[in-house]
Design an enzyme around this catalytic site. Structure first.
Site: not given
Ligand code: NAD
Length: 316
Positions: A8, A10, A34, A36, A142
């Site tokens: 993930g 990106l 990732d 994508r 979630y």
């Molecule tokens: N950003 C926040 O505020 C926040 C807060 C709490 C927890 N988190 C957790 O941190 C983690 C990352 O969050 P983020 O904000 O970077 O999310 P994001 O949505 O910005 O990035 C997630 C990435 O996962 C990739 N992805 C989705 N499906 C995929 C697959 N099947 N295979 C490979 N890649 C895939 C997407 O293309 C994306 O680039 C997540 O587990 C999220 O729940 C984030």
């Protein structure tokens, strides 16, 4: 020397984590992945990039077998608001990808970082100073995947001795990659709109209090927990961490210190408001501080100043 794989990569967190990991361990030791490749330029200078679908067990296994990382940061996921729109897809992505990463990490002996969230709490959780160990009955899909993920990581540690570690992130605010469909996205959008239009309409109500953290503190915490001495970690997989507990009004007041003419208005978003209302107002991060030295640097005004300075430079 560490060799690190980020799934993930990106996304909002991954794109900044990869940069920091490369500074620390060398670009040649970082593999970013990732599903994508549209934002691939973001991680290219700092890592080797590989496309892989984390829900596909074979693709995850090939990735880990090929690059042999000793540490995996598993960030591939669907976030809270997007998950609510497609609950089955959220279950499939958040759970299957985690099982695949844990299984290949078990086979190849990798340490694994998995982020949980304040979304792992629910309406029956104590709302103020939410303890590290407490009631977790979330009402969003979630949150359900986050609690299940925390338990699965615990299980892989106790049953197979896998070095799993993680934190419960609050809402994360960054000035680089835009957020990916979370309930706290307003806290990023507000700064971009302040610079662009001098005003913002919030989808959460004025008094919705939630924990937040600036991205540099989140990245530091992720690196720190994976470098910490695990013998002191009693909670391992889901440490509460936070830097501030704030409302949209608090952020607006902070922005007004630098841009007195800024205006904040509100509109309804029932789904995201309901999710936010089911989450804690403030969480207790003392276990993370005591057990591995978590210590955020940015408070609200320091973050606001840095957000406004950085975004206005980018938009010039
Ligand atoms: N950003 C926040 O505020 C926040 C807060 C709490 C927890 N988190 C957790 O941190 C983690 C990352 O969050 P983020 O904000 O970077 O999310 P994001 O949505 O910005 O990035 C997630 C990435 O996962 C990739 N992805 C989705 N499906 C995929 C697959 N099947 N295979 C490979 N890649 C895939 C997407 O293309 C994306 O680039 C997540 O587990 C999220 O729940 C984030």
């Amino acid at each position: 020397m560490k060799k690190v794989l980020v799934t993930g990569a990106l996304g909002q967190i991954g794109s900044e984590l990869v940069r920091e990991l490369a500074k620390r361990y060398g670009k040649e030791n970082i593999i970013s992945s990732d599903i994508r490749d549209d934002l691939y330029e973001k991680v290219r200078p700092y890592s080797t990039f590989a496309i892989a679908d984390a829900t596909n067990a074979l693709e995850v296994e090939r990735l880990i077998a090929k690059y042999r990382p000793d540490t995996v940061y598993h960030l591939a996921a669907i976030l809270s608001a997007s998950a609510e729109e497609r609950p089955l897809m959220a279950w499939e992505i958040n759970m299957n990808s985690l099982v695949n990463v844990l299984e290949s990490s078990r086979v190849h002996g990798c340490s694994v970082f998995v982020p949980s969230s304040i979304g792992a709490f629910g309406p029956t959780t104590p709302k103020e100073n939410t303890p590290q160990v407490t009631i977790q009955r979330p009402t969003s899909i979630y949150g359900v995947t986050k609690v299940a993920g925390e338990l699965l990581c615990d299980y892989y540690h106790y049953r197979f001795g896998i070095d799993t570690r993680g934190v419960r992130f609050p809402g994360l605010i960054s000035n680089d990659t835009l957020p990916g469909g979370g309930t706290t996205d307003y806290a990023v959008d507000i700064y971009y709109s302040a610079i662009k239009e001098g005003k913002y309409s919030s989808f959460l109500s004025a008094d919705t209090r939630l924990d937040m953290m600036y991205m540099p503190d989140a990245i530091n915490a992720m690196i720190k927990i994976m470098e910490a001495d695990p013998s002191k970690m009693k909670n391992r997989n889901a440490y509460n961490i936070t830097a501030m507990s704030i409302t949209p009004e608090d952020i607006a007041a902070s922005i007004k210190k630098f841009m007195p003419e800024f205006e904040l208005t509100y509109h309804e978003d029932h789904m995201r408001q309901a999710i936010a209302d089911s989450w804690p107002d403030s969480i207790d991060a003392s276990a993370a501080k005591e057990e591995w030295g978590f210590s955020p640097e940015y408070d609200l005004d320091a973050m606001t100043k840095d957000m406004l300075d950085t975004i206005s430079k980018k938009q010039k």
